[in-house]
Design a protein around this motif. Structure first.
Motif, PDB file in Angstrom:
ATOM      1  N   UNK A   1      -4.618  23.178  62.263  1.00 32.70           N
ATOM      2  CA  UNK A   1      -4.166  23.377  63.643  1.00 32.70           C
ATOM      3  C   UNK A   1      -5.359  23.756  64.534  1.00 32.70           C
ATOM      4  N   UNK A   2      -5.281  23.428  65.824  1.00 31.66           N
ATOM      5  CA  UNK A   2      -6.380  23.785  66.745  1.00 31.66           C
ATOM      6  C   UNK A   2      -6.743  25.274  66.719  1.00 31.66           C
ATOM      7  N   UNK A   3      -5.744  26.166  66.649  1.00 33.01           N
ATOM      8  CA  UNK A   3      -6.049  27.602  66.641  1.00 33.01           C
ATOM      9  C   UNK A   3      -6.840  27.977  65.386  1.00 33.01           C
ATOM     10  N   UNK A   4      -6.529  27.321  64.252  1.00 33.76           N
ATOM     11  CA  UNK A   4      -7.231  27.591  62.994  1.00 33.76           C
ATOM     12  C   UNK A   4      -8.675  27.070  63.074  1.00 33.76           C
ATOM     13  N   UNK A   5      -8.837  25.885  63.657  1.00 35.12           N
ATOM     14  CA  UNK A   5     -10.178  25.313  63.834  1.00 35.12           C
ATOM     15  C   UNK A   5     -11.025  26.252  64.690  1.00 35.12           C
ATOM     16  N   UNK A   6     -10.437  26.727  65.797  1.00 37.50           N
ATOM     17  CA  UNK A   6     -11.159  27.632  66.708  1.00 37.50           C
ATOM     18  C   UNK A   6     -11.518  28.950  66.038  1.00 37.50           C
ATOM     19  N   UNK A   7     -10.634  29.439  65.162  1.00 36.59           N
ATOM     20  CA  UNK A   7     -10.931  30.670  64.420  1.00 36.59           C
ATOM     21  C   UNK A   7     -12.118  30.447  63.480  1.00 36.59           C
ATOM     22  N   UNK A   8     -12.142  29.278  62.816  1.00 29.78           N
ATOM     23  CA  UNK A   8     -13.263  28.951  61.931  1.00 29.78           C
ATOM     24  C   UNK A   8     -14.560  28.797  62.736  1.00 29.78           C
ATOM     25  N   UNK A   9     -14.451  28.233  63.930  1.00 30.37           N
ATOM     26  CA  UNK A   9     -15.621  28.142  64.815  1.00 30.37           C
ATOM     27  C   UNK A   9     -16.154  29.530  65.133  1.00 30.37           C
ATOM     28  N   UNK A  10     -15.261  30.431  65.517  1.00 33.20           N
ATOM     29  CA  UNK A  10     -15.655  31.799  65.873  1.00 33.20           C
ATOM     30  C   UNK A  10     -16.319  32.514  64.697  1.00 33.20           C
ATOM     31  N   UNK A  11     -15.920  32.146  63.467  1.00 33.50           N
ATOM     32  CA  UNK A  11     -16.493  32.747  62.252  1.00 33.50           C
ATOM     33  C   UNK A  11     -17.715  31.988  61.735  1.00 33.50           C
ATOM     34  N   UNK A  12     -18.198  31.008  62.489  1.00 32.57           N
ATOM     35  CA  UNK A  12     -19.388  30.218  62.127  1.00 32.57           C
ATOM     36  C   UNK A  12     -19.228  29.532  60.774  1.00 32.57           C
ATOM     37  N   UNK A  13     -18.040  28.944  60.541  1.00 29.25           N
ATOM     38  CA  UNK A  13     -17.754  28.292  59.269  1.00 29.25           C
ATOM     39  C   UNK A  13     -18.100  26.804  59.266  1.00 29.25           C
ATOM     40  N   UNK A  14     -18.539  26.273  60.404  1.00 29.37           N
ATOM     41  CA  UNK A  14     -18.869  24.850  60.503  1.00 29.37           C
ATOM     42  C   UNK A  14     -20.372  24.621  60.548  1.00 29.37           C
ATOM     43  N   UNK A  15     -20.823  23.554  59.875  1.00 24.92           N
ATOM     44  CA  UNK A  15     -22.211  23.104  59.974  1.00 24.92           C
ATOM     45  C   UNK A  15     -22.418  22.357  61.285  1.00 24.92           C
ATOM     46  N   UNK A  16     -21.415  21.567  61.639  1.00 24.96           N
ATOM     47  CA  UNK A  16     -21.422  20.795  62.876  1.00 24.96           C
ATOM     48  C   UNK A  16     -19.980  20.532  63.241  1.00 24.96           C
ATOM     49  N   UNK A  17     -19.741  20.342  64.536  1.00 25.07           N
ATOM     50  CA  UNK A  17     -18.387  20.070  64.997  1.00 25.07           C
ATOM     51  C   UNK A  17     -18.451  19.396  66.357  1.00 25.07           C
ATOM     52  N   UNK A  18     -17.320  18.822  66.727  1.00 28.09           N
ATOM     53  CA  UNK A  18     -17.245  18.130  68.012  1.00 28.09           C
ATOM     54  C   UNK A  18     -15.797  18.132  68.484  1.00 28.09           C
ATOM     55  N   UNK A  19     -15.615  18.364  69.782  1.00 27.58           N
ATOM     56  CA  UNK A  19     -14.292  18.235  70.389  1.00 27.58           C
ATOM     57  C   UNK A  19     -14.256  16.857  71.029  1.00 27.58           C
TER      58      UNK A  19
END
Length: 188
Positions: A55-73
């Motif tokens: 879900x978008x809220x889960x993706x955003x939470x992972x972003x806030x926790x620096x869990x992504x190497x790279x991402x794009x909206x």
């Protein structure tokens, strides 16, 4: 556990996915990094195989926790990204990670892993040939074709930041060159 990563990037239509599929068959220790996305799952897709659908809220939470190497909206609340945990999962199994990502995402992954990463740019022979390949897919409108070609020219401007550029003029030749390159990198 630290391992190695292979990053393959290219403009749309340059042959990146065909080369990655060939590599996965030729070198068994390579395992594809599954991306996370917030878009809806298609009927034929399997969660955890094609993508991790979140879900978008889960993706955003992972972003806030620096869990992504790279991402794009890509569109509003439609995100795609490569999870650090996916790399760790593959390494725990003793395998090497291979990414099939856009150019800027590929450079971000290379920057994160440094010498542990081999970043390869797949280059089309010419913009005219790329246009022909995209037209032959039969999926592009004149507007989307122009957008893809404009983006391709922009992406090609970053090619010199990759470890290696492979010209995909003849697919079989590019595949062989890629296999040799990856095997040499893994042997180091």
């Amino acid at each position: 556990m630290q391992g190695k990563v292979i990053v393959v990037s290219a403009p749309s239509g340059a042959g990146k996915t065909s080369i990655v599929r060939h590599l996965l068959q030729a070198i068994p220790e390579l395992k594809f990094s599954i991306s996370a996305t917030t878009r809806s799952k298609r009927d034929y897709e399997i969660d955890g195989k094609d993508y991790y659908f979140i879900a978008p809220y889960e993706f955003k939470a992972k972003l806030a926790n620096h869990e992504f190497l790279e991402w794009q909206e890509v569109y509003t609340d439609q995100f795609y990204g490569s999870l650090k945990s996916e790399v760790e999962r593959i390494w725990r199994n003793g395998d090497t990670v291979i990414f099939d990502v856009d150019v800027l995402g590929g450079l971000n992954i290379k920057k994160f892993y440094g010498e542990q990463a081999l970043a390869v740019f797949i280059e089309p022979p010419t913009i005219e040939e790329l246009e022909k390949r995209l037209k032959n897919r039969g999926t592009e409108t004149p507007e989307t074709l122009k957008k893809r070609l404009d983006k391709a020219e922009y992406e090609i401007s970053f090619s010199n930041q990759f470890d290696k550029i492979i010209l995909n003029d003849v697919l079989a030749t590019a595949q062989t060159e890629m296999i040799n390159l990856v095997k040499n990198f893994l042997a180091r």
